[in-house]
Enzyme design. Structure first.
Site, mmCIF file in Angstrom:
data_model
loop_
_atom_site.group_PDB
_atom_site.id
_atom_site.type_symbol
_atom_site.label_atom_id
_atom_site.label_comp_id
_atom_site.label_asym_id
_atom_site.label_seq_id
_atom_site.Cartn_x
_atom_site.Cartn_y
_atom_site.Cartn_z
ATOM 1 N N GLY A 1 -51.168 -1.438 8.298
ATOM 2 C CA GLY A 1 -52.080 -1.321 9.781
ATOM 3 C C GLY A 1 -52.479 -2.642 10.473
ATOM 4 N N ASN B 1 -50.799 -3.426 13.129
ATOM 5 C CA ASN B 1 -50.782 -2.868 14.564
ATOM 6 C C ASN B 1 -52.215 -2.198 14.996
ATOM 7 O OD1 ASN B 1 -48.291 -3.654 16.061
ATOM 8 N ND2 ASN B 1 -47.464 -3.312 13.878
ATOM 9 N N LEU C 1 -44.195 6.778 9.387
ATOM 10 C CA LEU C 1 -43.024 7.047 8.770
ATOM 11 C C LEU C 1 -42.341 8.391 8.479
ATOM 12 C CD1 LEU C 1 -42.939 4.288 6.084
ATOM 13 C CD2 LEU C 1 -42.380 4.315 8.488
ATOM 14 N N LEU D 1 -41.186 12.117 10.488
ATOM 15 C CA LEU D 1 -40.609 12.585 11.676
ATOM 16 C C LEU D 1 -41.741 13.476 12.294
ATOM 17 C CD1 LEU D 1 -37.742 12.369 12.984
ATOM 18 C CD2 LEU D 1 -37.477 14.743 11.956
ATOM 19 N N ILE D 2 -41.792 13.239 13.626
ATOM 20 C CA ILE D 2 -42.902 14.107 14.257
ATOM 21 C C ILE D 2 -42.380 15.336 14.773
ATOM 22 C CG2 ILE D 2 -44.265 14.157 16.532
ATOM 23 C CD1 ILE D 2 -45.038 11.870 14.499
ATOM 24 N N ASN E 1 -43.776 5.300 20.005
ATOM 25 C CA ASN E 1 -43.619 4.497 18.725
ATOM 26 C C ASN E 1 -43.126 3.132 18.969
ATOM 27 O OD1 ASN E 1 -42.951 4.153 15.913
ATOM 28 N ND2 ASN E 1 -40.833 4.299 16.225
ATOM 29 N N HIS F 1 -40.830 0.164 17.184
ATOM 30 C CA HIS F 1 -39.752 0.048 15.994
ATOM 31 C C HIS F 1 -39.622 -1.524 16.053
ATOM 32 C CE1 HIS F 1 -36.778 1.015 13.442
ATOM 33 N NE2 HIS F 1 -35.914 0.322 14.084
ATOM 34 N N ASP G 1 -36.444 7.267 16.169
ATOM 35 C CA ASP G 1 -36.049 6.044 17.032
ATOM 36 C C ASP G 1 -34.878 6.338 18.303
ATOM 37 O OD1 ASP G 1 -37.685 4.691 15.187
ATOM 38 O OD2 ASP G 1 -35.972 4.342 13.696
HETATM 39 C C1 GAR Z 1 -44.120 -2.466 12.122
HETATM 40 O O1 GAR Z 1 -43.585 -3.709 11.877
HETATM 41 C C2 GAR Z 1 -43.666 -1.394 12.794
HETATM 42 O O2 GAR Z 1 -42.745 -1.942 13.917
HETATM 43 C C3 GAR Z 1 -42.758 -0.860 11.509
HETATM 44 O O3 GAR Z 1 -43.731 -0.812 10.700
HETATM 45 C C4 GAR Z 1 -44.519 -1.927 10.776
HETATM 46 C C5 GAR Z 1 -46.064 -1.581 10.447
HETATM 47 O O4 GAR Z 1 -46.718 -2.414 10.202
HETATM 48 N N1 GAR Z 1 -42.532 0.326 12.192
HETATM 49 C C6 GAR Z 1 -41.090 0.968 11.648
HETATM 50 O O5 GAR Z 1 -40.512 0.458 10.769
HETATM 51 C C7 GAR Z 1 -40.920 2.461 12.125
HETATM 52 N N2 GAR Z 1 -39.583 2.692 11.754
HETATM 53 P P1 GAR Z 1 -48.293 -2.436 10.156
HETATM 54 O O6 GAR Z 1 -48.581 -1.131 9.366
HETATM 55 O O7 GAR Z 1 -48.898 -3.747 9.529
HETATM 56 O O8 GAR Z 1 -48.706 -2.200 11.623
#
Ligand code: GAR
Length: 188
Positions: free
Chosen positions: A12, A14, A84, A86-87, A101, A103, A144
Site C-alpha cells: 500500500g 502507492n 493482483l 483480474l478485473i 493500473n 505496472h 497489463d
Molecule cells: C507497485 O510497484 C505496483 O507497480 C506493482 O505492485 C507494487 C505495489 O506496491 N503492481 C504490479 O506489479 C501489478 N502487476 P504497493 O502495494 O506498496 O503500492
C-alpha cells in the site's frame, strides 16, 4: 467532488502516497479502498488514513453486487495500486475508461499474468536491461494490456539487484502516479 476507489493487495505505499497527495485538495477524495487480501498492510494504512475499507472475496468481487456497490459510491476513477486480481468484464463495462493500473515495468515488456511486484524486477535484472520504468494504463479484460496513458523510465546499472530496481521504481511511482491521476480527473 471527484471520488476515487483504490484497489490494493499488498503493502500500500502507492495508496499512502495518493492519499497524502490529495489530502489538501478539497475536490478529490478516496471514497473507499478495496482489498482482496485480509493480511495486506495496505488495509492498516486505509484504517490509519480514515478511509473506508472493503475486504472482498472472489465470488462477491466478480458478481453484480460489487458493481452495484461501486456505482452506489459514485466513483469517478478506479485506481489499481498493486492489485493482483483480474478485473471482471462487468466492472470494466460499468466503468468504461475509468479503471487504471500502475505496472512496475515498461509495458508491453514484462507484463501479463505472473509479472507482478518482485517477479518483474527479477526478470528485468536477469535480462540485463539497461532501463526499466513504470506504466500507467487503462484496464481491460487481460492483464497489463490496455491502452497506455503514461510511462517514465529510469536507467539501470549492471550491478543493480532486483531490490535496487524495486527502489528506483518506487521513486518513480511516488513521483508520478498521483500527478497522472490528477490529470485524468481534471479531464473528466
Ligand atoms: C507497485 O510497484 C505496483 O507497480 C506493482 O505492485 C507494487 C505495489 O506496491 N503492481 C504490479 O506489479 C501489478 N502487476 P504497493 O502495494 O506498496 O503500492
Amino acid at each position: 467532488m471527484k471520488r476515487l476507489a483504490v484497489f490494493v493487495s499488498g503493502g500500500g505505499t502507492n495508496l499512502q502516497r495518493i492519499a497524502e497527495y490529495f489530502a489538501p485538495n478539497q475536490d478529490v477524495e478516496i471514497a473507499c479502498v478495496v482489498s482482496n487480501n485480509k493480511d495486506a498492510y495496505a488495509n492498516q494504512r486505509a484504517k490509519n488514513l480514515g478511509i473506508p475499507l472493503l475486504l472482498v472475496e472472489k465470488t462477491y468481487f466478480t458478481g453484480d453486487l460489487f458493481v452495484e456497490r461501486m456505482k452506489s459510491l459514485d466513483i469517478d476513477l478506479i485506481v489499481l495500486a498493486g492489485f493482483l486480481w483480474l478485473i471482471p468484464q462487468r466492472l470494466i463495462e460499468a466503468f468504461p475508461n475509468k479503471i487504471i493500473n500502475i505496472h512496475p515495468a515498461l509495458l508491453p515488456k514484462y507484463g501479463g499474468k505472473g509479472f507482478y511486484g518482485h517477479h518483474v524486477h527479477e526478470a528485468v535484472v536477469a535480462a540485463h536491461e539497461k532501463e526499466s520504468g513504470i506504466t500507467v494504463h487503462y484496464v481491460n479484460e487481460h492483464y497489463d494490456s490496455g491502452n497506455i496513458i503514461f510511462q517514465a523510465k529510469v536507467a539501470l546499472s549492471e550491478t543493480d539487484t532486483p531490490d535496487d530496481v524495486a527502489a528506483k521504481i518506487h521513486v518513480l511511482e511516488q513521483e508520478n502516479f498521483p500527478l497522472v491521476i490528477e490529470k485524468l480527473l481534471l479531464a473528466k
